[in-house]
Design a protein around this motif. Structure first.
Motif, PDB file in Angstrom:
ATOM      1  N   GLU A  50     -16.125   1.695   1.977  1.00 32.41           N
ATOM      2  CA  GLU A  50     -15.806   2.034   0.597  1.00 32.41           C
ATOM      3  C   GLU A  50     -14.340   2.425   0.466  1.00 32.41           C
ATOM      4  O   GLU A  50     -13.874   3.375   1.118  1.00 32.41           O
ATOM      5  N   ASP A  51     -13.602   1.660  -0.348  1.00 32.40           N
ATOM      6  CA  ASP A  51     -12.175   1.898  -0.581  1.00 32.40           C
ATOM      7  C   ASP A  51     -11.360   1.847   0.703  1.00 32.40           C
ATOM      8  O   ASP A  51     -10.291   2.467   0.806  1.00 32.40           O
ATOM      9  N   HIS A  52     -11.838   1.092   1.675  1.00 36.31           N
ATOM     10  CA  HIS A  52     -11.193   0.997   2.990  1.00 36.31           C
ATOM     11  C   HIS A  52     -11.081  -0.479   3.351  1.00 36.31           C
ATOM     12  O   HIS A  52     -12.089  -1.192   3.372  1.00 36.31           O
ATOM     13  N   PHE A  53      -9.871  -0.944   3.669  1.00 32.67           N
ATOM     14  CA  PHE A  53      -9.624  -2.365   3.841  1.00 32.67           C
ATOM     15  C   PHE A  53      -8.705  -2.621   5.036  1.00 32.67           C
ATOM     16  O   PHE A  53      -7.990  -1.735   5.503  1.00 32.67           O
ATOM     17  N   PHE A  79       8.220  -4.627   4.809  1.00 34.18           N
ATOM     18  CA  PHE A  79       7.071  -3.717   4.827  1.00 34.18           C
ATOM     19  C   PHE A  79       6.802  -3.199   3.420  1.00 34.18           C
ATOM     20  O   PHE A  79       5.661  -3.212   2.931  1.00 34.18           O
ATOM     21  N   ALA A  80       7.872  -2.767   2.724  1.00 31.69           N
ATOM     22  CA  ALA A  80       7.702  -2.250   1.371  1.00 31.69           C
ATOM     23  C   ALA A  80       7.112  -3.307   0.444  1.00 31.69           C
ATOM     24  O   ALA A  80       6.181  -3.033  -0.324  1.00 31.69           O
ATOM     25  N   GLU A  81       7.619  -4.535   0.513  1.00 32.78           N
ATOM     26  CA  GLU A  81       7.120  -5.599  -0.351  1.00 32.78           C
ATOM     27  C   GLU A  81       5.678  -5.959   0.008  1.00 32.78           C
ATOM     28  O   GLU A  81       4.863  -6.278  -0.877  1.00 32.78           O
ATOM     29  N   THR A  82       5.328  -5.889   1.284  1.00 31.53           N
ATOM     30  CA  THR A  82       3.954  -6.182   1.688  1.00 31.53           C
ATOM     31  C   THR A  82       2.999  -5.112   1.180  1.00 31.53           C
ATOM     32  O   THR A  82       1.861  -5.414   0.788  1.00 31.53           O
ATOM     33  N   ILE A  83       3.419  -3.853   1.163  1.00 31.27           N
ATOM     34  CA  ILE A  83       2.599  -2.787   0.574  1.00 31.27           C
ATOM     35  C   ILE A  83       2.355  -3.088  -0.898  1.00 31.27           C
ATOM     36  O   ILE A  83       1.221  -2.975  -1.399  1.00 31.27           O
ATOM     37  N   ARG A  84       3.423  -3.460  -1.608  1.00 28.58           N
ATOM     38  CA  ARG A  84       3.276  -3.773  -3.034  1.00 28.58           C
ATOM     39  C   ARG A  84       2.297  -4.916  -3.243  1.00 28.58           C
ATOM     40  O   ARG A  84       1.392  -4.843  -4.084  1.00 28.58           O
ATOM     41  N   LEU A 129      -2.359  -4.257   7.815  1.00 23.25           N
ATOM     42  CA  LEU A 129      -2.298  -2.988   7.107  1.00 23.25           C
ATOM     43  C   LEU A 129      -3.712  -2.431   6.985  1.00 23.25           C
ATOM     44  O   LEU A 129      -4.568  -3.049   6.347  1.00 23.25           O
ATOM     45  N   GLU A 130      -3.954  -1.296   7.625  1.00 19.04           N
ATOM     46  CA  GLU A 130      -5.201  -0.590   7.375  1.00 19.04           C
ATOM     47  C   GLU A 130      -4.985   0.227   6.109  1.00 19.04           C
ATOM     48  O   GLU A 130      -4.130   1.121   6.072  1.00 19.04           O
ATOM     49  N   ALA A 131      -5.713  -0.103   5.057  1.00 18.00           N
ATOM     50  CA  ALA A 131      -5.412   0.420   3.728  1.00 18.00           C
ATOM     51  C   ALA A 131      -6.570   1.233   3.175  1.00 18.00           C
ATOM     52  O   ALA A 131      -7.735   0.854   3.323  1.00 18.00           O
ATOM     53  N   ARG A 132      -6.228   2.319   2.517  1.00 18.45           N
ATOM     54  CA  ARG A 132      -7.223   3.155   1.828  1.00 18.45           C
ATOM     55  C   ARG A 132      -6.808   3.310   0.366  1.00 18.45           C
ATOM     56  O   ARG A 132      -5.666   3.664   0.069  1.00 18.45           O
ATOM     57  N   TRP A 133      -7.757   3.039  -0.501  1.00 20.31           N
ATOM     58  CA  TRP A 133      -7.539   3.027  -1.943  1.00 20.31           C
ATOM     59  C   TRP A 133      -8.038   4.317  -2.566  1.00 20.31           C
ATOM     60  O   TRP A 133      -9.095   4.824  -2.200  1.00 20.31           O
ATOM     61  N   GLN A 134      -7.273   4.847  -3.525  1.00 17.60           N
ATOM     62  CA  GLN A 134      -7.705   6.039  -4.257  1.00 17.60           C
ATOM     63  C   GLN A 134      -7.409   5.838  -5.741  1.00 17.60           C
ATOM     64  O   GLN A 134      -6.261   5.544  -6.130  1.00 17.60           O
ATOM     65  N   TYR A 144      -5.680   1.384 -15.364  1.00 11.72           N
ATOM     66  CA  TYR A 144      -6.174   1.570 -14.004  1.00 11.72           C
ATOM     67  C   TYR A 144      -5.048   2.197 -13.171  1.00 11.72           C
ATOM     68  O   TYR A 144      -4.076   1.522 -12.806  1.00 11.72           O
ATOM     69  N   GLY A 145      -5.160   3.475 -12.867  1.00 10.66           N
ATOM     70  CA  GLY A 145      -4.176   4.137 -12.019  1.00 10.66           C
ATOM     71  C   GLY A 145      -4.717   4.269 -10.607  1.00 10.66           C
ATOM     72  O   GLY A 145      -5.865   4.665 -10.403  1.00 10.66           O
ATOM     73  N   ALA A 146      -3.890   3.931  -9.599  1.00  9.75           N
ATOM     74  CA  ALA A 146      -4.379   3.942  -8.222  1.00  9.75           C
ATOM     75  C   ALA A 146      -3.240   4.192  -7.246  1.00  9.75           C
ATOM     76  O   ALA A 146      -2.064   3.959  -7.556  1.00  9.75           O
ATOM     77  N   ARG A 147      -3.615   4.674  -6.073  1.00  7.52           N
ATOM     78  CA  ARG A 147      -2.689   4.839  -4.953  1.00  7.52           C
ATOM     79  C   ARG A 147      -3.260   4.109  -3.746  1.00  7.52           C
ATOM     80  O   ARG A 147      -4.474   4.152  -3.497  1.00  7.52           O
ATOM     81  N   LEU A 148      -2.389   3.454  -2.983  1.00  7.65           N
ATOM     82  CA  LEU A 148      -2.772   2.798  -1.739  1.00  7.65           C
ATOM     83  C   LEU A 148      -1.972   3.411  -0.600  1.00  7.65           C
ATOM     84  O   LEU A 148      -0.738   3.480  -0.663  1.00  7.65           O
ATOM     85  N   GLU A 149      -2.684   3.872   0.444  1.00  7.95           N
ATOM     86  CA  GLU A 149      -2.049   4.388   1.653  1.00  7.95           C
ATOM     87  C   GLU A 149      -2.343   3.412   2.790  1.00  7.95           C
ATOM     88  O   GLU A 149      -3.486   2.962   2.949  1.00  7.95           O
ATOM     89  N   VAL A 150      -1.320   3.077   3.581  1.00  4.52           N
ATOM     90  CA  VAL A 150      -1.503   2.066   4.613  1.00  4.52           C
ATOM     91  C   VAL A 150      -0.921   2.537   5.939  1.00  4.52           C
ATOM     92  O   VAL A 150       0.000   3.358   5.980  1.00  4.52           O
ATOM     93  N   VAL A 151      -1.480   1.971   7.008  1.00  2.10           N
ATOM     94  CA  VAL A 151      -0.927   2.113   8.361  1.00  2.10           C
ATOM     95  C   VAL A 151      -0.618   0.706   8.853  1.00  2.10           C
ATOM     96  O   VAL A 151      -1.471  -0.182   8.808  1.00  2.10           O
TER      97      VAL A 151
END
Length: 351
Positions: A50-53, A79-84, A129-134, A144-151
């Motif tokens: 859930e919310d984990h990709f 890296f920045a553009e890939t996050i976007r 990118l291991e990504a978590r959505w909030q 739709y407001g959201a934040r994505l955190e990635v490793v």
């Protein structure tokens, strides 16, 4: 295209039995808001929970704007553009945010924790990118407001982290937030030679058209003046300066400030290892944008025999009396690779 067709074309938006990523082709350019196929870096995504990709991408060995540095390290703005692109892709592909919504960035950060893992060899770099959505402000179908955190990982080796916060708005909500009337989603652009811009080698770029800086009225003030017809910075029409254009301006000014000329032979170069950008207001295309140096510090004194130490910068982008964006960045010293190690196809020993 409606969301039902989008789901039919992307059946893997459900959890796969095999979470392996595909790096054979990029995702559809419309799903990452790019007009040119060559500027799409995301190749795949799988749901881990859930919310984990897990999001896959491929970084080119070379790029007109985001090219490797003298030590053959990948450009950190890749890296920045890939996050976007990862955030936009997940919003459409998994969370069914309508394709016509406008995405507005609030803040972005990234940190390269292991620069040696990002050296360019004889083939493009597959990244994960291991990504978590909030969700931060979800009011469908308009907002739709959201934040994505990635490793970030390369070859199973963790080498960075980052995040991005946005809001996606339908057209009516976007026009209200913009506070302007009569905007059709684009403005006329003026193509032309980069007259008066700083020469590209001084800002870490290769081509004159890629320089976005013009000398300002003092040593601590510069003008952000990108070519509005630049095929990468302005990949598609826009009515404001995008976050990635502001970040490019901050990066170029950071390079200029941390690489004073002349340097002594053997001095280590400084590379951008982290940046955090806060977007405080829309940066208008038709208003002069000043980049102001607020703070320049060394994180420590150079060690014995060391010519340079890590530098930290704080820069503001200002229009009139309004700060539209602020950036804090860190630049770390790196050793130059030996000329014999720069042979195409061989790994480069990066510090």
């Amino acid at each position: 295209m409606d969301q039902r067709r989008l789901r039919r074309e992307n059946p893997d938006h459900l959890v796969r039995a095999d979470p392996g990523l595909d790096f054979e082709r990029t995702v559809a350019r419309r799903l990452v808001h790019r007009a040119a196929v060559a500027e799409v870096f995301v190749t795949d995504a799988v749901v881990l929970g859930e919310d984990h990709f897990l999001v896959g991408g491929q970084w080119p060995r070379d790029h007109a704007l985001y090219h490797p540095d003298a030590q053959r390290r990948s450009d950190p703005l890749l890296f920045a553009e890939t996050i976007r692109q990862a955030l936009v892709y997940l919003a459409h592909w998994h969370y069914e945010v309508p394709l016509g919504h406008r995405f507005v960035g609030y803040d972005m950060y990234f940190e390269i924790t292991d620069p040696a893992a990002l050296c360019v060899g004889g083939r493009p770099i597959p990244v994960e990118l291991e990504a978590r959505w909030q969700w931060t402000d979800r009011r469908p179908p308009r907002r739709y407001g959201a934040r994505l955190e990635v490793v970030l990982s390369v070859g199973g080796r963790r080498c960075g982290r980052g995040g991005l916060r946005v809001v996606a708005l339908d057209e009516r909500s976007y026009r209200i937030v913009r506070g302007r009337t009569g905007l059709g989603g684009s403005v006329p652009v003026e193509a032309g030679e980069p007259c008066g811009r700083v020469q590209p080698d001084l800002v870490g770029r290769l081509r004159g058209k890629d320089s976005v800086l013009v000398h300002g009225s003092s040593a601590d003030e510069w003008l952000l003046r990108p070519d509005l017809d630049h095929a990468i910075l302005f990949d598609h029409p826009t009515d404001h300066l995008p976050l990635m254009v502001l970040l490019e301006g901050f990066r170029q000014l950071g390079h200029l400030l941390t690489h004073p000329a002349p340097t002594r032979p053997g001095d280590p170069a400084l590379t951008l290892v982290s940046a955090a950008v806060d977007c405080l207001a829309f940066a208008e295309l038709d208003v002069p944008t000043r980049l102001v140096v607020r703070e320049k510090t060394a994180s420590r004194e150079p060690a014995a025999g060391e010519a340079r130490a890590e530098r930290r910068l704080r820069l503001d982008a200002v229009q009139g009396d309004t700060v539209v964006a602020s950036c804090a960045s860190a630049w770390a010293p790196v050793r130059l690779a030996a000329a014999a190690d720069l042979t195409v196809g061989l790994p480069v020993p990066c510090a």
